[in-house]
Every structure is written in C-alpha cells, then in structure tokens.
Design an enzyme around this catalytic site. Structure first.
Site: not given
Ligand code: AMP
Length: 394
Positions: A35, A197, A353, A376
């Site tokens: 940074r 999710k 992220g 963010g």
């Molecule tokens: P996000 O912050 O929504 O981008 O989610 C990132 C997280 O999603 C990471 O920590 C991954 O380990 C998790 N992730 C990715 N694919 C899967 C999966 N098939 N099952 C569970 N967690 C997952």
C-alpha cells in the site's frame, strides 16, 4: 476526472488521503509495503513538481488513541519506500498540526497521526473535515480502498477545496480499470464470479448482467444453481432459499443475451478439510456424504477455451476452497488461463477480496492487467454504485 497533471503543484501543499492501512507484526514493523508502494507515484510526482506533501491515513480500527496503531510506527517504512525524509506530526488536527503543515518547504513530506484516533473521521464530521482541510492547499485522494466510505478525509473534506482537488494516480488507475470493464470494455466481455455464497453476490450478478457477454459462476455458488436445476448437491454449501432466485437469474441472463457457464464437473471431498478423500463428480450428481470443493478438470479445460476467446475479463472470487492446497487447482487454473488471455492482448481485472489473495498466493500477479487494491470499494463499483469519495472529486 480531474487528474494530477491538470493542477499546478509548484509551491502548493498537497494534502493527500493515502491508504497506509498496512499490516504490522508484534514488533510493530510493517510486514507488507504494497500500500505504501502504491501511493509512491502520486507523492513523488507532487514533490517533483515543486510541491510539498501532507499525508493523512487511517491504520486499523482504533477506539480512541492507541499507540500500537500510531502512524508513528510506519514513518521509517514510508521514508524507506519513498527514498525521502519524512517527518511525523503526533496529531492530525489543531494548531500544532496546522503549524507543522504550514512550515513545510517544497519537496518536504509530513505524515500525520492516525485519522481514526478521532471518532469524527468515520462519522464524516463537518467541523473535523474543515480542520483537516486547513492542512493543505490542494486536496488529493489516492485511497481507493476507502473511496466507498463517506468519511471526513475520504469524502467530506473535499468540499473545502472547490476546484483545487483531484484524483491521485492510484485512484485514477483503479477507476479507469473498472471503467474498462463496466463501461468501455472490448467484447467479448467475461466476468468470472466465485466465492462462497450467492446471497452475498446478488447485486454484483445483477449489475454484471447488463455489462458482460459471458458469466462463469464458480465456487460454492454453483450448488445453489445446480440444486435449483434439479441436481444432487450432497453436502456441498448451498442456499436453498436462493434457488428460485438462481432460476430467475438464469432466465434474466437469457433475455439479456448473457451466457452463464457453470462447471460441468467438480472435485468433491468427504469432509471440509485439505486431507479429505477426494473424487470428481458430474456437477449435477454430487452424492450424499461428499461436498464440492473445487472445479473439476473438464470444467477448467472448458473455462480455459472460453477465457482465451474473451477480450475483457473480470475475476472476483475463487473457484474453490483455494486455501486447501488439494482443492486449489480450479482457482490456479483459472488464474493461469486469464494470464494466458492477457498475454494474447485481453484486458484482465482482478478485484474484491479473496481472488486477489489467491492471485498473490499463486504468484500470478504479473500475469494480470490490473489487480485492484480495494476490496469493498471494488465490490461496490462492480455493483454499479458511485463511490462517495469519487463523487466528491467531481
Ligand atoms: P467470497 O468472500 O464470497 O468471495 O468467498 C471466498 C471464500 O469462498 C473462500 O474462502 C473459499 O474458500 C470459499 N469457497 C469457494 N468455493 C467453495 C466451495 N465449493 N465450498 C465452500 N467454500 C468455498
């Protein structure tokens, strides 16, 4: 967009909102200079034009004053990165701060104490903002990571500078990279969305359907879609409450002419662990007792072919649980494919992220066109929102 080159910095004192929210170890030494490096071009440019620089930033989330989160801890790191003498002021507002700032000569750099030692910073307090504004004659915002916050230093203080305010080089680069995807990307445009999710990506998916030609959905989101389509998800992460929504999205994509791509196969584990026994299944047939943790080998080949055809590529979110080395192939392979497409001339933006963490972890940084520094802020930009820090400069 008013940029640095449109203002004359000679004998001016630039107050620059930088993002020096850097990680510190137990000895309070900076462990990652990224940074600080990112803010360097703006600071050096202003110094080279005969101006002086007052640097303001937050560090961590202090509740009141906290010596561990003093920006005094990072002065030597900032000086080393800049290759300049940097002095430190133990407060960021008030008579002492104003005197120290006013006494700066051209070519000098002054770092102010942590803005968040004052609750007024995050509250966006007008009086605090006005006090900050007295430290400089030109306001420069170079902190993309906080541009989505209407805080005193990121947004509110801009109003005290009328025309004498502008984008720093980092902020400009970030905004232009996002524009390249969201507003003037060369087609075919592809977005790759992974992560855990569906529920946390709804606004991004909706906004991207108006911008892209292709959308790859990966990671844990996949199983909400396959369940909605009548597939078996076993123990995979799934949000049944969002199945109807997933079907709606598939319909919406069709009407908008966007092709949605799901993996055709997945690598599943017997449990949620790196050492779990693993097996590849058809994406629609993950048996009970197994959970999908990565994109499968057929999928990564199909995704590779698609990625190589696209001219603009956005990547947000890992394709699997990349933190487990045994389930990281899908994420690595997508990264490699984006790298290959970039080499062929595509523009690639990685942001928001965990995909940035993955790119760094797997040494793919130099293969991407642009990697966003703001989690963010990047996500809100992809949602199509105008960031308050950016609106305040316009
Ligand atoms: P996000 O912050 O929504 O981008 O989610 C990132 C997280 O999603 C990471 O920590 C991954 O380990 C998790 N992730 C990715 N694919 C899967 C999966 N098939 N099952 C569970 N967690 C997952």
């Amino acid at each position: 967009m008013r940029t640095l080159s449109q203002l004359n910095f000679k004998n001016e004192r630039a107050i620059i909102r930088v993002d020096f929210n850097v990680p510190l170890n137990d000895q309070l030494a900076v462990t990652d200079m990224t940074r600080i490096e990112a803010a360097k071009p703006t600071i050096k440019y202003i110094l080279s034009q005969g101006g002086s620089c007052v640097l303001i930033s937050h560090l961590g989330r202090p509740k009141g004053e906290d010596p561990k989160l003093s920006l005094g801890n990072i002065v030597s790191a900032v000086a080393a990165v800049l290759g300049e003498k940097v002095s430190f002021c133990e407060t960021c507002i008030g008579p002492e701060a104003e005197e120290r700032a006013a006494s700066l000569e051209s070519g000098e750099v002054l770092l102010m104490e942590n803005l968040r030692f004052h609750a007024e910073e995050t509250a966006g307090d007008l009086n605090f903002s006005e006090q900050l504004s007295k430290l400089g004659t030109i306001y420069v915002n170079d902190a993309f990571g906080t541009a989505h916050r209407a805080h005193a230093s990121t947004t509110i203080m801009a109003q005290f500078f009328k025309q004498k305010k502008c984008f720093g080089m980092l902020l400009e680069k970030e905004v232009r990279a996002i524009e390249k995807v969201m507003n003037n990307g060369e087609p075919p445009i592809l977005a790759i969305l992974g992560g855990a999710k569906v529920s946390s990506k709804i606004t991004i998916i909706e906004s991207l359907l108006d911008k892209v030609d292709h959308l790859i959905i990966g990671g844990g989101m996949v199983y909400t879609f396959t369940k909605a389509l009548g597939g078996q998800v076993g123990n995979s992460i799934c949000e049944p409450d969002y199945c109807d929504y997933a079907l709606e999205l598939l319909e919406k994509a069709k009407t908008k002419g966007v092709t949605i791509h799901l993996p055709v196969d997945v690598v599943a584990g017997k449990e949620f662990s790196n050492e779990a026994e693993q097996q590849v299944f058809d994406v629609m047939k993950v048996p009970d007792g197994w959970e999908g943790l990565d994109a499968g080998p057929k999928s990564t080949i199909q995704f590779h072919d698609l990625i190589m055809e696209c001219r603009t590529i956005l990547w947000n979110g890992p394709l699997g649980v990349f933190e487990f080395s045994n389930f990281s192939n899908g994420t690595i392979s997508i990264g490699e494919s984006i790298g290959a497409a970039t080499k062929k001339g595509a523009f690639s933006l990685v942001g928001g992220g965990d995909s940035v963490a993955a790119v760094k972890q797997f040494g793919l940084e130099s293969k991407m066109s642009y990697i966003s520094t703001g989690g963010g802020a990047m996500l809100e930009s992809l949602e199509g929102k105008t960031l308050p820090g950016i609106a305040a400069l316009e």
